[in-house]
Write an enzyme that holds these catalytic residues in place. Structure first.
Site, PDB file in Angstrom:
ATOM      1  N   SER A 263       0.842  -1.198   0.000  1.00 45.48           N
ATOM      2  CA  SER A 263       0.000   0.000   0.000  1.00 45.48           C
ATOM      3  C   SER A 263       0.878   1.250   0.000  1.00 45.48           C
ATOM      4  O   SER A 263       2.093   1.172   0.218  1.00 45.48           O
ATOM      5  CB  SER A 263      -0.870   0.019   1.258  1.00 45.48           C
ATOM      6  OG  SER A 263      -0.036   0.231   2.381  1.00 45.48           O
ATOM      7  N   LYS A 264       0.227   2.384  -0.206  1.00 45.67           N
ATOM      8  CA  LYS A 264       0.963   3.651  -0.192  1.00 45.67           C
ATOM      9  C   LYS A 264       1.567   3.850   1.196  1.00 45.67           C
ATOM     10  O   LYS A 264       2.680   4.345   1.329  1.00 45.67           O
ATOM     11  CB  LYS A 264       0.016   4.797  -0.549  1.00 45.67           C
ATOM     12  CG  LYS A 264       0.695   6.138  -0.476  1.00 45.67           C
ATOM     13  CD  LYS A 264      -0.123   7.241  -1.073  1.00 45.67           C
ATOM     14  CE  LYS A 264       0.628   8.549  -1.073  1.00 45.67           C
ATOM     15  NZ  LYS A 264       1.053   8.990   0.260  1.00 45.67           N
ATOM     16  N   ARG A 265       0.812   3.452   2.203  1.00 42.65           N
ATOM     17  CA  ARG A 265       1.322   3.602   3.578  1.00 42.65           C
ATOM     18  C   ARG A 265       2.626   2.852   3.792  1.00 42.65           C
ATOM     19  O   ARG A 265       3.562   3.366   4.406  1.00 42.65           O
ATOM     20  CB  ARG A 265       0.263   3.127   4.584  1.00 42.65           C
ATOM     21  CG  ARG A 265      -0.400   4.286   5.218  1.00 42.65           C
ATOM     22  CD  ARG A 265      -0.956   4.183   6.619  1.00 42.65           C
ATOM     23  NE  ARG A 265      -0.572   3.147   7.523  1.00 42.65           N
ATOM     24  CZ  ARG A 265      -1.428   2.271   8.049  1.00 42.65           C
ATOM     25  NH1 ARG A 265      -2.682   2.283   7.657  1.00 42.65           N
ATOM     26  NH2 ARG A 265      -1.030   1.408   8.949  1.00 42.65           N
ATOM     27  N   ALA A 267       4.800   2.037   1.541  1.00 41.06           N
ATOM     28  CA  ALA A 267       5.858   2.714   0.787  1.00 41.06           C
ATOM     29  C   ALA A 267       6.312   3.967   1.543  1.00 41.06           C
ATOM     30  O   ALA A 267       7.514   4.215   1.676  1.00 41.06           O
ATOM     31  CB  ALA A 267       5.359   3.065  -0.608  1.00 41.06           C
ATOM     32  N   ASP A 268       5.344   4.726   2.074  1.00 41.49           N
ATOM     33  CA  ASP A 268       5.688   5.936   2.838  1.00 41.49           C
ATOM     34  C   ASP A 268       6.550   5.575   4.040  1.00 41.49           C
ATOM     35  O   ASP A 268       7.567   6.205   4.307  1.00 41.49           O
ATOM     36  CB  ASP A 268       4.414   6.641   3.340  1.00 41.49           C
ATOM     37  CG  ASP A 268       3.670   7.319   2.205  1.00 41.49           C
ATOM     38  OD1 ASP A 268       4.242   7.416   1.097  1.00 41.49           O
ATOM     39  OD2 ASP A 268       2.512   7.732   2.423  1.00 41.49           O
TER      40      ASP A 268
END
Ligand code: GLU
Length: 507
Positions: A263-265, A267-268
């Site tokens: 998810s983007k989370r 990756a962040d």
């Protein structure tokens, strides 16, 4: 090979996820390999999720990645329009057809009525479908209301059109990656085909458009696999079974540890981009960094993405787009999810940087210098680029690793200084500095020969002074090859740096 007509069909609901770029890539590879057509279709029927700028972002991302579109909102084509919101009239004909043939029906249930139905199902312990063969006759729709009441409610304009899924049907889906997947039509609910705003749902628009655009292969993410039985039923309902496209549902991109979808989370948190280009969300103002702006080269990223779920069956890892087109096959895509390893992406980037010409790297460095108003000749930039080429992962590393070529160090690795500085090594460096002082231009070989000469005179090995010499010139204990670096800096600059460093070490 029959030319494939494939489509990448994103919804403009935000930035393009890196997994979406992989989907686009696989479609593109098949299109080019078969001499076929790559179509971009914007699936923007869900007006509530529409994000301004997203379509443009998707188009720019594909362009940057080298995925060229043949038919789409920008290019046009004879199966357009390529934005679903511009095809509203087309879908109506098809729901009219299904309604006429009794394969779809009007439903008028309010949100409260739908929730009451869900509550009844929960209470009875039923799981799975909601509005389907077993519940539709208890609901408010054209199957349960009188013809007059139905007509009255239609005239009010507040209705949806639902698919009437036939009971007892075996749905067979031939997935090119997963093989034959069978479903019982009892598992498929009566999905909404047309919403109350007159817009089709994803399911209807997707199937109608794939048919009208003569799509031969539907290549998309695994998350769409649960929708596929409904799509097969729709093809059958329209009488299009014979020309139904082949399906290929791509494996998920997994978190680096393999546990669950990336998810983007994630990756962040792990500090890597999830989007191809920088993105600012117009709704929240939130910004996210892209692969491009983080220094990934498009061909390196493409090579990396191609291998997330596909492999050529050989040891070869470096594939240009042309080579991918030649080697790609849907059969070699794996069923299981692909772990996302950013270190592998960095490795590909390193390899692709090494394949770039010295001239190109030099231009990158020159533009980095220009941003800092530091002059740098083409000749100097090329020399620096060639000593740093093997050591960098991103173009910006040219400056990070090469700054000492432009500005003398102010910080020194004092650990090296205390270990390596002796009266003897200091004397060698002093003499070396004097030798260099009349040689503004000096070759690597001469720099080396001179050092060897001075060391010989003082009776020590060059290995005993090299690290201290490096710290004097660059400040750091490690870095690019020293003799070429001395040659780039020139004798006069080296002399000045050695003298001033030795002076500093005394104080
Ligand atoms: N609009 C869908 C998406 O956003 C397309 C799915 C498909 O390719 O059928 O991913």
């Amino acid at each position: 090979m029959t030319p494939a007509r494939v489509r990448f069909a994103p919804s403009p609901t935000g930035a393009l996820h890196i997994g979406g770029l992989r989907t686009a890539l696989y479609n593109y590879l098949l299109a080019r390999q078969t001499g076929g057509t790559m179509i971009l279709r914007i699936e923007d029927t869900d007006q509530t999720r529409f994000v301004p700028g997203a379509e443009d972002y998707i188009i720019k991302s594909l362009e940057w990645a080298g995925i060229n579109i043949d038919e789409g909102p920008v290019q046009g084509g004879n199966k357009g329009p390529y934005r679903q919101s511009e095809r509203k009239e087309i879908y109506k004909q098809f729901t009219d057809q299904l309604l006429k043939e009794g394969k779809a029906y009007y439903a008028f249930d309010s949100e409260a009525e739908l929730e009451a139905m869900r509550e009844r199902l929960r209470a009875s312990g039923a799981s799975g479908q909601q509005y389907d063969q077993s519940t539709r006759m208890q609901m408010v729709n054209s199957l349960t209301l009188s013809a007059e009441e139905t007509a009255r409610r239609i005239a009010e304009g507040k209705f949806v059109i639902r698919m009437k899924v036939e009971s007892g049907k075996k749905v067979v889906l031939n997935d090119l990656i997963r093989g034959t997947v069978e479903f019982d039509s009892a598992q498929v609910d009566d999905k909404v085909l047309m919403k109350s705003d007159g817009m089709p749902t994803y399911h209807l628009a997707n199937v109608v458009d794939d048919h009208l655009m003569e799509i031969t292969h539907v290549i998309r993410g695994e998350e769409w696999l649960p929708s596929a039985p409904l799509h097969v039923l729709l093809y059958e309902a329209f009488g299009w079974s014979q020309s139904m496209p082949s399906f290929a549902h791509l494996p998920l991109l997994l978190k680096p540890d393999g546990n669950g979808k990336l998810s983007k989370r994630d990756a962040d948190q792990l500090g890597f981009p999830i989007f191809p280009l920088d993105w600012t969300d117009p709704r929240t103002g939130e910004t996210a960094r892209g692969y491009k702006e983080s220094g990934y080269l498009p061909d390196a990223l493409i090579n990396f993405l191609a291998f997330l779920g596909w492999n050529p069956g050989t040891d070869q890892e470096i594939f240009s787009m042309e080579q991918l087109i030649a080697s790609f096959s849907l059969e070699r895509i794996s069923k299981s999810g692909a772990r996302f390893d950013i270190h592998k992406a960095q490795w590909f980037n390193q390899q692709y940087i090494r394949m770039r010409s010295a001239g190109e790297l030099a231009r990158w460095l020159q533009s980095q210098c220009a941003q800092k108003s530091i002059p740098c000749s083409e000749e100097k930039a090329e020399k620096i680029a060639s000593v740093l080429k093997e050591r960098i992962t991103f173009p910006s590393d040219l400056w990070n690793a090469g700054e000492f070529f432009f500005t003398p160090p102010t910080q020194f690795d004092l650990g090296v200084v205390s270990k390596k500085k002796t009266p003897q090594t200091e004397k060698v460096l002093d003499k070396y500095a004097i030798e260099l002082s009349d040689k503004p231009r000096i070759s690597d070989a001469d720099a080396q020969a001179l050092l060897e000469k001075v060391c010989l005179e003082e009776g020590i090995k060059t290995g005993q002074v090299l690290q201290l010499l490096r710290v004097c010139l660059t400040g750091a204990a490690g870095g690019p090859d020293l003799m070429p670096s001395i040659s780039i800096l020139g004798g006069i600059e080296c002399r000045a740096r050695i003298n001033s460093a030795l002076l500093k070490f005394k104080s």
